[in-house]
Structure formats: structure tokens, C-alpha cells
Scaffold this motif. Structure first.
Motif, mmCIF file in Angstrom:
data_model
loop_
_atom_site.group_PDB
_atom_site.id
_atom_site.type_symbol
_atom_site.label_atom_id
_atom_site.label_comp_id
_atom_site.label_asym_id
_atom_site.label_seq_id
_atom_site.Cartn_x
_atom_site.Cartn_y
_atom_site.Cartn_z
ATOM 1 N N ILE A 131 0.848 -1.190 0.000
ATOM 2 C CA ILE A 131 0.000 0.000 0.000
ATOM 3 C C ILE A 131 0.884 1.241 0.000
ATOM 4 N N ASP A 132 0.793 2.001 -1.055
ATOM 5 C CA ASP A 132 1.517 3.265 -1.163
ATOM 6 C C ASP A 132 0.602 4.360 -0.616
ATOM 7 N N MET A 133 0.931 4.884 0.559
ATOM 8 C CA MET A 133 0.089 5.883 1.216
ATOM 9 C C MET A 133 0.417 7.307 0.772
ATOM 10 N N GLY A 134 1.427 7.435 -0.081
ATOM 11 C CA GLY A 134 1.737 8.740 -0.630
ATOM 12 C C GLY A 134 2.233 9.746 0.392
ATOM 13 N N ILE A 135 2.892 9.268 1.441
ATOM 14 C CA ILE A 135 3.374 10.171 2.479
ATOM 15 C C ILE A 135 4.871 10.405 2.330
ATOM 16 N N LYS A 157 -3.979 -18.051 11.001
ATOM 17 C CA LYS A 157 -5.417 -18.267 10.884
ATOM 18 C C LYS A 157 -6.043 -18.445 12.264
ATOM 19 N N TYR A 158 -7.116 -17.689 12.486
ATOM 20 C CA TYR A 158 -7.913 -17.889 13.690
ATOM 21 C C TYR A 158 -9.325 -18.286 13.252
ATOM 22 N N HIS A 159 -9.735 -19.521 13.554
ATOM 23 C CA HIS A 159 -11.063 -20.015 13.175
ATOM 24 C C HIS A 159 -12.084 -19.595 14.226
ATOM 25 N N TYR A 160 -13.016 -18.731 13.821
ATOM 26 C CA TYR A 160 -14.080 -18.324 14.749
ATOM 27 C C TYR A 160 -15.333 -19.178 14.575
ATOM 28 N N THR A 161 -15.405 -19.946 13.481
ATOM 29 C CA THR A 161 -16.372 -21.036 13.337
ATOM 30 C C THR A 161 -15.607 -22.181 12.687
ATOM 31 N N LYS A 162 -16.271 -23.291 12.485
ATOM 32 C CA LYS A 162 -15.602 -24.454 11.921
ATOM 33 C C LYS A 162 -15.055 -24.172 10.531
ATOM 34 N N HIS A 163 -15.782 -23.388 9.739
ATOM 35 C CA HIS A 163 -15.389 -23.186 8.351
ATOM 36 C C HIS A 163 -14.995 -21.740 8.027
ATOM 37 N N LYS A 164 -15.070 -20.847 8.988
ATOM 38 C CA LYS A 164 -14.730 -19.450 8.741
ATOM 39 C C LYS A 164 -13.560 -19.030 9.622
ATOM 40 N N TYR A 165 -12.676 -18.237 9.057
ATOM 41 C CA TYR A 165 -11.490 -17.844 9.812
ATOM 42 C C TYR A 165 -11.088 -16.410 9.515
ATOM 43 N N ILE A 166 -10.264 -15.873 10.389
ATOM 44 C CA ILE A 166 -9.678 -14.552 10.219
ATOM 45 C C ILE A 166 -8.210 -14.740 9.854
ATOM 46 N N SER A 167 -7.772 -14.068 8.785
ATOM 47 C CA SER A 167 -6.351 -14.088 8.419
ATOM 48 C C SER A 167 -5.617 -13.022 9.224
ATOM 49 N N ILE A 168 -4.431 -13.352 9.710
ATOM 50 C CA ILE A 168 -3.631 -12.398 10.472
ATOM 51 C C ILE A 168 -2.304 -12.199 9.745
ATOM 52 N N PHE A 169 -2.107 -10.991 9.220
ATOM 53 C CA PHE A 169 -0.919 -10.684 8.441
ATOM 54 C C PHE A 169 -0.008 -9.699 9.176
ATOM 55 N N GLN A 170 1.285 -9.839 8.925
ATOM 56 C CA GLN A 170 2.245 -8.859 9.439
ATOM 57 C C GLN A 170 2.242 -7.642 8.524
ATOM 58 N N VAL A 171 2.186 -6.474 9.132
ATOM 59 C CA VAL A 171 2.275 -5.217 8.396
ATOM 60 C C VAL A 171 3.686 -4.673 8.581
ATOM 61 N N MET A 172 4.425 -4.518 7.481
ATOM 62 C CA MET A 172 5.776 -3.983 7.559
ATOM 63 C C MET A 172 5.853 -2.651 6.822
ATOM 64 N N PRO A 173 6.372 -1.605 7.466
ATOM 65 C CA PRO A 173 6.547 -0.323 6.778
ATOM 66 C C PRO A 173 7.518 -0.471 5.612
ATOM 67 N N VAL A 174 7.265 0.255 4.531
ATOM 68 C CA VAL A 174 8.163 0.222 3.380
ATOM 69 C C VAL A 174 8.631 1.636 3.036
ATOM 70 N N THR A 175 9.867 1.730 2.580
ATOM 71 C CA THR A 175 10.432 3.001 2.137
ATOM 72 C C THR A 175 10.119 3.215 0.671
ATOM 73 N N ARG A 176 10.265 4.458 0.202
ATOM 74 C CA ARG A 176 10.054 4.744 -1.208
ATOM 75 C C ARG A 176 11.051 3.977 -2.073
ATOM 76 N N GLU A 177 12.284 3.833 -1.578
ATOM 77 C CA GLU A 177 13.313 3.093 -2.303
ATOM 78 C C GLU A 177 12.916 1.638 -2.498
ATOM 79 N N LEU A 178 12.419 1.000 -1.422
ATOM 80 C CA LEU A 178 12.006 -0.399 -1.507
ATOM 81 C C LEU A 178 10.821 -0.555 -2.453
ATOM 82 N N LEU A 179 9.886 0.368 -2.381
ATOM 83 C CA LEU A 179 8.723 0.304 -3.252
ATOM 84 C C LEU A 179 9.136 0.420 -4.716
ATOM 85 N N SER A 180 10.071 1.329 -5.007
ATOM 86 C CA SER A 180 10.567 1.501 -6.377
ATOM 87 C C SER A 180 11.251 0.235 -6.879
ATOM 88 N N LYS A 181 12.025 -0.422 -5.993
ATOM 89 C CA LYS A 181 12.696 -1.667 -6.374
ATOM 90 C C LYS A 181 11.683 -2.749 -6.701
#
Length: 217
Positions: A131-135, A157-181
Motif C-alpha cells: 500500500i503506497d500511502m503517498g506520504i 489463521k484464527y477459526h471463529y467457526t468451523k469453516h470461517k477464519y480470520i487471516s492475520i498478516f504482518q504489516v511492515m513499513p516500506v520506504t520509497r526506495e524499496l517500493l521503487s525496487k
């Protein structure tokens, strides 16, 4: 009222999931106030878990992001992105994370802004999305990863019912340089499997005015 009760139960079970995987109680929590949120978006809470011998870094974990059910998104090979996400950020020991300190709040605001992006854009986000937040400043946005530093797949994954779950992702900050690469790499191999999503307005967290600090990759 029934919907609120269901959300409350899901939040409590999600808290228990975090505690079971991380092996500790949260040290404290921080809540994004309703009056700075987009209309109809429900409050988001960050749970702060201290560094331990096994996991020697701070863990910021959201509760409430999954209240928003994201629209359907095709991710290829007949698969769909999971419609409910929560997020976590891993922060270096060198950063002082405390209720009375402001330095770490910029990273937490990036975490909240990632949550807000999905709601504001009304689209699903998933692993590898950037996600490029333009900051301006050291970090220009975030990328979603699998939290491999935790050394266990249980967190994802956290299953709140037998067949439904919540995905849990790591959010890592990115620099403009990394995004360009990333963009150059994608262009050279002709692949758009890593999606670059953009928003040119800063969120209600006032990102451009928050102090900078370091995250854990």
C-alpha cells in the motif's frame, strides 16, 4: 444487538488466540477513537505484547479490523482472498514502547492506516499487497507479509467457526526506495502477483506529523 454480541465474542476469542500463540498477556492496549474514523467504521484496538526471550521484539496486534467483511477478490487459481483480516506489527527492542511515550506511535498509525485503507477503498487486501500511502518521510506505506518471525503457522489463521477464519498478516513499513525496487522487479519479470495499491491522502492518523521509529522485518 445480536451482531454486537457476536463481534464481542469474536474479539474475546481473538484475544485468547493472540495470548495462546504469543504466550503472554498484552501489556496494554490503544484504541483508535471513533471520532477520527471514517463514517460507519468500527473502532480498532491495538494490543501491545512485550518482548520475550523466545520472541525478542514488540508485537502490536489489532482487534476490530475483521469486523469489516471485505468484498470478494480473485487471487488466481480459482482461489479467493479471505474476507476478514487482522494485522500485527513487529517492532525492534531498540524502540521504547510505552503508554507514556510517543515515538512508537507513528508505526502504530501505519498499522491503523492499513486497516483504514481496506475500508475506505472497499476492497480486499491480502498477503504480498503493498500500500503506497503517498506520504513523505522515511516510510511511504506498508506491505502485508506472513509473520514468519513468530516461527509458528498457528498465528496466521484464527477459526471463529468451523469453516470461517480470520487471516492475520504482518504489516511492515516500506520506504520509497524499496517500493521503487519492487516495481522495477515486477516490470522486469512481467509479473503483477505483488499488487501495489495506492492512496494519495494520508489517513486520519495524521501520518505525516508522527515521529519515525524502526520496525522488525
Amino acid at each position: 444487538m445480536l451482531e454486537n454480541d457476536m463481534e464481542s465474542k469474536r474479539h474475546q476469542k481473538l484475544l485468547e488466540h493472540y495470548k495462546a500463540v504469543l504466550g503472554e498477556e498484552p501489556a496494554f492496549s490503544l484504541k483508535l477513537k471513533k471520532n477520527v474514523l471514517p463514517n460507519d467504521m468500527k473502532p480498532i484496538t491495538t494490543l501491545v505484547f512485550k518482548p520475550t526471550d523466545e520472541l525478542p521484539f514488540w508485537k502490536l496486534c489489532t482487534i476490530g479490523a475483521s469486523d469489516y467483511m471485505m468484498p470478494e477478490r480473485d487471487i488466481g487459481w480459482g482461489s479467493k482472498a479471505n474476507p476478514r483480516n487482522e494485522y500485527m506489527m513487529l517492532i525492534s527492542l531498540e524502540v521504547e514502547v510505552d503508554e507514556s511515550k510517543a515515538e512508537w506511535l507513528f508505526l502504530n498509525s501505519l498499522l491503523w492506516s492499513t486497516v483504514e485503507y481496506a475500508f475506505n477503498k472497499k476492497e480486499a487486501i491480502t498477503v504480498s499487497d503493498t500500500i503506497d500511502m503517498g506520504i513523505k518521510g522515511k516510510y511511504c506505506g506498508t506491505v502485508l507479509l506472513l509473520p514468519e518471525a513468530l516461527k509458528t503457522p498457528k498465528i496466521v489463521k484464527y477459526h471463529y467457526t468451523k469453516h470461517k477464519y480470520i487471516s492475520i498478516f504482518q504489516v511492515m513499513p516500506v520506504t520509497r526506495e524499496l517500493l521503487s525496487k519492487k516495481l522495477k522487479t515486477m516490470e522486469s519479470i512481467g509479473s503483477w502477483s505483488i499488487s501495489i495499491r495506492t492512496t494519495m491522502t494520508t489517513s486520519s492518523c495524521h501520518l505525516s506529523h508522527m515521529p519515525r521509529c524502526e520496525a522488525v522485518a
